[in-house]
Design an enzyme around this catalytic site. Structure first.
Site, PDB file in Angstrom:
ATOM      1  N   GLU A  66      44.737  -6.711 -27.607  1.00 24.45           N
ATOM      2  CA  GLU A  66      43.221  -6.939 -27.674  1.00 24.45           C
ATOM      3  C   GLU A  66      42.580  -5.812 -27.736  1.00 24.45           C
ATOM      4  O   GLU A  66      42.824  -4.613 -27.092  1.00 24.45           O
ATOM      5  CB  GLU A  66      42.913  -7.814 -26.478  1.00 24.45           C
ATOM      6  CG  GLU A  66      41.387  -8.236 -26.235  1.00 24.45           C
ATOM      7  CD  GLU A  66      40.868  -8.821 -25.275  1.00 24.45           C
ATOM      8  OE1 GLU A  66      41.709  -9.049 -24.736  1.00 24.45           O
ATOM      9  OE2 GLU A  66      39.554  -8.791 -24.789  1.00 24.45           O
ATOM     10  N   ASP A  92      32.141  -9.759 -25.275  1.00 25.08           N
ATOM     11  CA  ASP A  92      32.059 -10.964 -24.841  1.00 25.08           C
ATOM     12  C   ASP A  92      31.796 -12.262 -25.734  1.00 25.08           C
ATOM     13  O   ASP A  92      31.401 -13.254 -25.516  1.00 25.08           O
ATOM     14  CB  ASP A  92      30.570 -10.959 -24.191  1.00 25.08           C
ATOM     15  CG  ASP A  92      30.776 -10.497 -22.717  1.00 25.08           C
ATOM     16  OD1 ASP A  92      31.885 -10.470 -22.234  1.00 25.08           O
ATOM     17  OD2 ASP A  92      29.698 -10.306 -22.204  1.00 25.08           O
ATOM     18  N   LYS A 149      46.455  -4.119 -23.930  1.00 29.07           N
ATOM     19  CA  LYS A 149      45.357  -3.824 -24.134  1.00 29.07           C
ATOM     20  C   LYS A 149      45.309  -2.128 -23.789  1.00 29.07           C
ATOM     21  O   LYS A 149      45.640  -2.007 -22.622  1.00 29.07           O
ATOM     22  CB  LYS A 149      44.291  -4.782 -23.548  1.00 29.07           C
ATOM     23  CG  LYS A 149      42.705  -4.260 -23.355  1.00 29.07           C
ATOM     24  CD  LYS A 149      42.088  -5.356 -23.159  1.00 29.07           C
ATOM     25  CE  LYS A 149      40.398  -4.620 -23.023  1.00 29.07           C
ATOM     26  NZ  LYS A 149      39.499  -5.789 -23.555  1.00 29.07           N
ATOM     27  N   SER A 165      37.351  -1.965 -19.502  1.00 30.71           N
ATOM     28  CA  SER A 165      36.277  -1.393 -18.509  1.00 30.71           C
ATOM     29  C   SER A 165      35.567  -2.593 -17.826  1.00 30.71           C
ATOM     30  O   SER A 165      35.763  -3.681 -18.419  1.00 30.71           O
ATOM     31  CB  SER A 165      35.421  -0.354 -19.084  1.00 30.71           C
ATOM     32  OG  SER A 165      34.903  -1.072 -20.633  1.00 30.71           O
ATOM     33  N   SER A 210      38.868  -3.711 -27.294  1.00 29.83           N
ATOM     34  CA  SER A 210      37.645  -3.458 -26.534  1.00 29.83           C
ATOM     35  C   SER A 210      36.404  -3.618 -27.230  1.00 29.83           C
ATOM     36  O   SER A 210      36.224  -2.976 -28.179  1.00 29.83           O
ATOM     37  CB  SER A 210      37.693  -2.235 -25.674  1.00 29.83           C
ATOM     38  OG  SER A 210      38.992  -1.756 -25.238  1.00 29.83           O
ATOM     39  N   LYS A 231      37.185 -12.603 -27.394  1.00 30.97           N
ATOM     40  CA  LYS A 231      38.445 -12.111 -27.701  1.00 30.97           C
ATOM     41  C   LYS A 231      39.775 -12.583 -26.636  1.00 30.97           C
ATOM     42  O   LYS A 231      40.608 -13.182 -26.885  1.00 30.97           O
ATOM     43  CB  LYS A 231      38.314 -10.625 -27.790  1.00 30.97           C
ATOM     44  CG  LYS A 231      37.550  -9.950 -29.013  1.00 30.97           C
ATOM     45  CD  LYS A 231      37.466  -8.691 -28.914  1.00 30.97           C
ATOM     46  CE  LYS A 231      37.206  -7.821 -27.563  1.00 30.97           C
ATOM     47  NZ  LYS A 231      35.670  -8.015 -27.189  1.00 30.97           N
ATOM     48  N   THR A 232      39.006 -12.344 -25.473  1.00 37.54           N
ATOM     49  CA  THR A 232      40.322 -12.494 -24.396  1.00 37.54           C
ATOM     50  C   THR A 232      40.346 -14.107 -24.286  1.00 37.54           C
ATOM     51  O   THR A 232      41.837 -14.584 -24.462  1.00 37.54           O
ATOM     52  CB  THR A 232      39.720 -12.056 -22.907  1.00 37.54           C
ATOM     53  OG1 THR A 232      39.569 -11.055 -23.008  1.00 37.54           O
ATOM     54  CG2 THR A 232      40.599 -12.418 -21.896  1.00 37.54           C
ATOM     55  N   TYR A 233      39.339 -14.985 -24.220  1.00 29.08           N
ATOM     56  CA  TYR A 233      39.671 -16.398 -24.304  1.00 29.08           C
ATOM     57  C   TYR A 233      40.575 -16.960 -25.514  1.00 29.08           C
ATOM     58  O   TYR A 233      41.528 -17.589 -25.092  1.00 29.08           O
ATOM     59  CB  TYR A 233      38.564 -17.133 -24.570  1.00 29.08           C
ATOM     60  CG  TYR A 233      38.456 -18.543 -23.917  1.00 29.08           C
ATOM     61  CD1 TYR A 233      38.277 -18.791 -22.435  1.00 29.08           C
ATOM     62  CD2 TYR A 233      38.809 -19.526 -24.929  1.00 29.08           C
ATOM     63  CE1 TYR A 233      38.461 -20.254 -22.274  1.00 29.08           C
ATOM     64  CE2 TYR A 233      38.714 -20.983 -24.401  1.00 29.08           C
ATOM     65  CZ  TYR A 233      38.681 -21.000 -23.134  1.00 29.08           C
ATOM     66  OH  TYR A 233      38.804 -22.503 -22.917  1.00 29.08           O
ATOM     67  N   ASN A 266      34.897 -19.283 -32.495  1.00 26.05           N
ATOM     68  CA  ASN A 266      34.670 -19.491 -31.050  1.00 26.05           C
ATOM     69  C   ASN A 266      33.505 -20.248 -30.672  1.00 26.05           C
ATOM     70  O   ASN A 266      32.534 -20.181 -31.501  1.00 26.05           O
ATOM     71  CB  ASN A 266      35.031 -18.221 -30.367  1.00 26.05           C
ATOM     72  CG  ASN A 266      34.967 -18.507 -28.863  1.00 26.05           C
ATOM     73  OD1 ASN A 266      35.692 -19.714 -28.498  1.00 26.05           O
ATOM     74  ND2 ASN A 266      34.687 -17.734 -27.955  1.00 26.05           N
TER      75      ASN A 266
HETATM   76  N1  LIG Z   1      35.847 -21.173 -25.944  1.00 24.98           N
HETATM   77  C1  LIG Z   1      35.540 -20.856 -24.831  1.00 24.98           C
HETATM   78  N2  LIG Z   1      35.497 -21.783 -23.713  1.00 24.98           N
HETATM   79  C2  LIG Z   1      35.023 -21.515 -22.414  1.00 24.98           C
HETATM   80  N3  LIG Z   1      34.736 -20.288 -22.112  1.00 24.98           N
HETATM   81  C3  LIG Z   1      34.748 -19.199 -23.065  1.00 24.98           C
HETATM   82  C4  LIG Z   1      35.171 -19.491 -24.427  1.00 24.98           C
HETATM   83  N4  LIG Z   1      35.153 -18.190 -25.015  1.00 24.98           N
HETATM   84  C5  LIG Z   1      34.641 -17.363 -24.074  1.00 24.98           C
HETATM   85  N5  LIG Z   1      34.328 -17.901 -22.998  1.00 24.98           N
HETATM   86  C6  LIG Z   1      34.050 -17.278 -21.815  1.00 24.98           C
HETATM   87  O1  LIG Z   1      33.167 -16.115 -22.109  1.00 24.98           O
HETATM   88  C7  LIG Z   1      33.249 -15.135 -21.595  1.00 24.98           C
HETATM   89  C8  LIG Z   1      33.568 -13.915 -22.463  1.00 24.98           C
HETATM   90  O2  LIG Z   1      34.620 -14.286 -22.982  1.00 24.98           O
HETATM   91  P1  LIG Z   1      35.828 -13.215 -23.328  1.00 24.98           P
HETATM   92  O3  LIG Z   1      36.117 -12.476 -22.048  1.00 24.98           O
HETATM   93  O4  LIG Z   1      36.972 -13.740 -23.631  1.00 24.98           O
HETATM   94  O5  LIG Z   1      35.088 -12.129 -24.270  1.00 24.98           O
HETATM   95  P2  LIG Z   1      35.889 -10.793 -24.508  1.00 24.98           P
HETATM   96  O6  LIG Z   1      35.341 -10.547 -26.295  1.00 24.98           O
HETATM   97  O7  LIG Z   1      37.160 -10.590 -24.641  1.00 24.98           O
HETATM   98  O8  LIG Z   1      35.033  -9.761 -24.027  1.00 24.98           O
HETATM   99  P3  LIG Z   1      35.369  -8.078 -23.804  1.00 24.98           P
HETATM  100  O9  LIG Z   1      34.624  -7.379 -24.990  1.00 24.98           O
HETATM  101  O10 LIG Z   1      34.669  -7.794 -22.295  1.00 24.98           O
HETATM  102  O11 LIG Z   1      36.964  -8.018 -23.985  1.00 24.98           O
HETATM  103  C9  LIG Z   1      34.154 -15.278 -20.593  1.00 24.98           C
HETATM  104  O12 LIG Z   1      33.710 -15.496 -19.190  1.00 24.98           O
HETATM  105  C10 LIG Z   1      34.988 -16.380 -21.142  1.00 24.98           C
HETATM  106  O13 LIG Z   1      35.674 -17.307 -20.088  1.00 24.98           O
HETATM  107 MG   LIG Z   2      38.269  -9.264 -23.420  1.00 21.97          MG
END
Ligand SMILES: Nc1ncnc2c1ncn2[C@@H]1O[C@H](COP(=O)(O)OP(=O)(O)OP(=O)(O)O)[C@@H](O)[C@H]1O
Ligand SMILES: [Mg+2]
Length: 228
Positions: free
Chosen positions: A117, A13, A38, A42, A119, A16-18, A181
């Site tokens: 990406e 969270d 990816k 999950s 996990s 990473k995805t954003y 971020n």
């Molecule tokens: N810079 C940003 N601006 C707005 N929303 C963000 C930003 N960074 C992250 N988020 C939001 O925070 C939440 C978690 O981000 P994200 O899904 O990118 O995390 P992740 O590291 O990919 O998680 P995972 O380990 O589940 O893959 C999402 O709802 C995403 O839209």
């Molecule tokens: Mg992600």
């Protein structure tokens, strides 16, 4: 065969995805043939027909306008929002790493710049059963990838980034850069965080992403140079 960059983070969270969405969009918009992959996702939701929807992959596909199909984006999709090793155990669908390698190589064949990406964080168990113990860093090492670390810009990030970089170095996995971020330009602590992680880890902060950003403040050619 395309170049590749693995996106890890200091934890789940973290964004990473954003951030990956913005990275792939940056390359795609600049005319690079950029793709996403990816290995295991999950916490997937179900669509109208009961199908599992890989949120991360769909987000990047949409943000960067890739027009790619789900099987090309993700190899394993689990419904339960737990670590892949546990989701795999509970759904009796263990990851076959030969399939992951095939899917990864196929994706690398389709694109010039493939962003993969991870996990969770870098110590994310992918398979932990009677037959195999495989953690995400094992996969990154086996595929021979360089990494980019996504981290929160704020309090606690020095510890999280330096530990992640030191672990990657211990595994002899290259670290190409850090992305901060949830960044707030002008914040004195965040500015010190960037200076401290650069000095302590020896890895540059290559981009700062603010909440709601729709594009990356990084030159596409500079980003492309991080791929190998
Ligand atoms: N810079 C940003 N601006 C707005 N929303 C963000 C930003 N960074 C992250 N988020 C939001 O925070 C939440 C978690 O981000 P994200 O899904 O990118 O995390 P992740 O590291 O990919 O998680 P995972 O380990 O589940 O893959 C999402 O709802 C995403 O839209
Ligand atoms: Mg992600």
């Amino acid at each position: 065969m395309g170049k590749c960059l693995f996106i890890t983070g200091t934890g789940t969270d973290i964004g990473k995805t954003y951030v990956t969405g913005l990275l792939v969009k940056c390359l795609h918009d600049a005319g690079y043939k950029a793709g996403y992959y990816k290995a295991a996702l999950s916490g997937a939701e179900r669509g109208a027909k009961g199908e599992l929807l890989p949120g991360d992959a769909l987000h990047v596909n949409e943000t960067a306008q890739l027009g790619e199909t789900i099987p090309h984006l993700v190899s394993y999709i689990y419904e339960e929002a737990v670590s892949p090793h546990l989701a795999a155990l509970r759904s009796h669908q263990p990851i076959d790493f030969q399939k992951v390698r095939r899917d990864f190589e196929a994706a690398r064949g389709r694109y010039d710049y493939l962003t993969m990406e991870g996990s969770g964080g870098i110590i994310c168990p992918l398979r932990w059963d009677a037959e195999q113990h495989v953690v995400l860093d094992d996969l990154v090492k086996a595929l021979g990838l360089g990494t980019l670390v996504v981290a929160d810009a704020g309090l606690g990030t020095i510890n999280a980034v330096v530990l992640t970089v030191e672990h990657l170095r211990a595994r002899e996995i290259p670290v190409r850069g850090i992305v901060f971020n949830h960044s707030h330009p002008g914040d004195f602590m965040e500015e010190d965080n960037a200076k401290m992680v650069e000095e302590m880890s020896g890895v540059p902060v290559v981009a700062y992403v603010r909440d709601g950003d729709r594009s990356l403040r990084l030159d596409a050619a500079k980003l492309a140079a991080l791929y190998d």
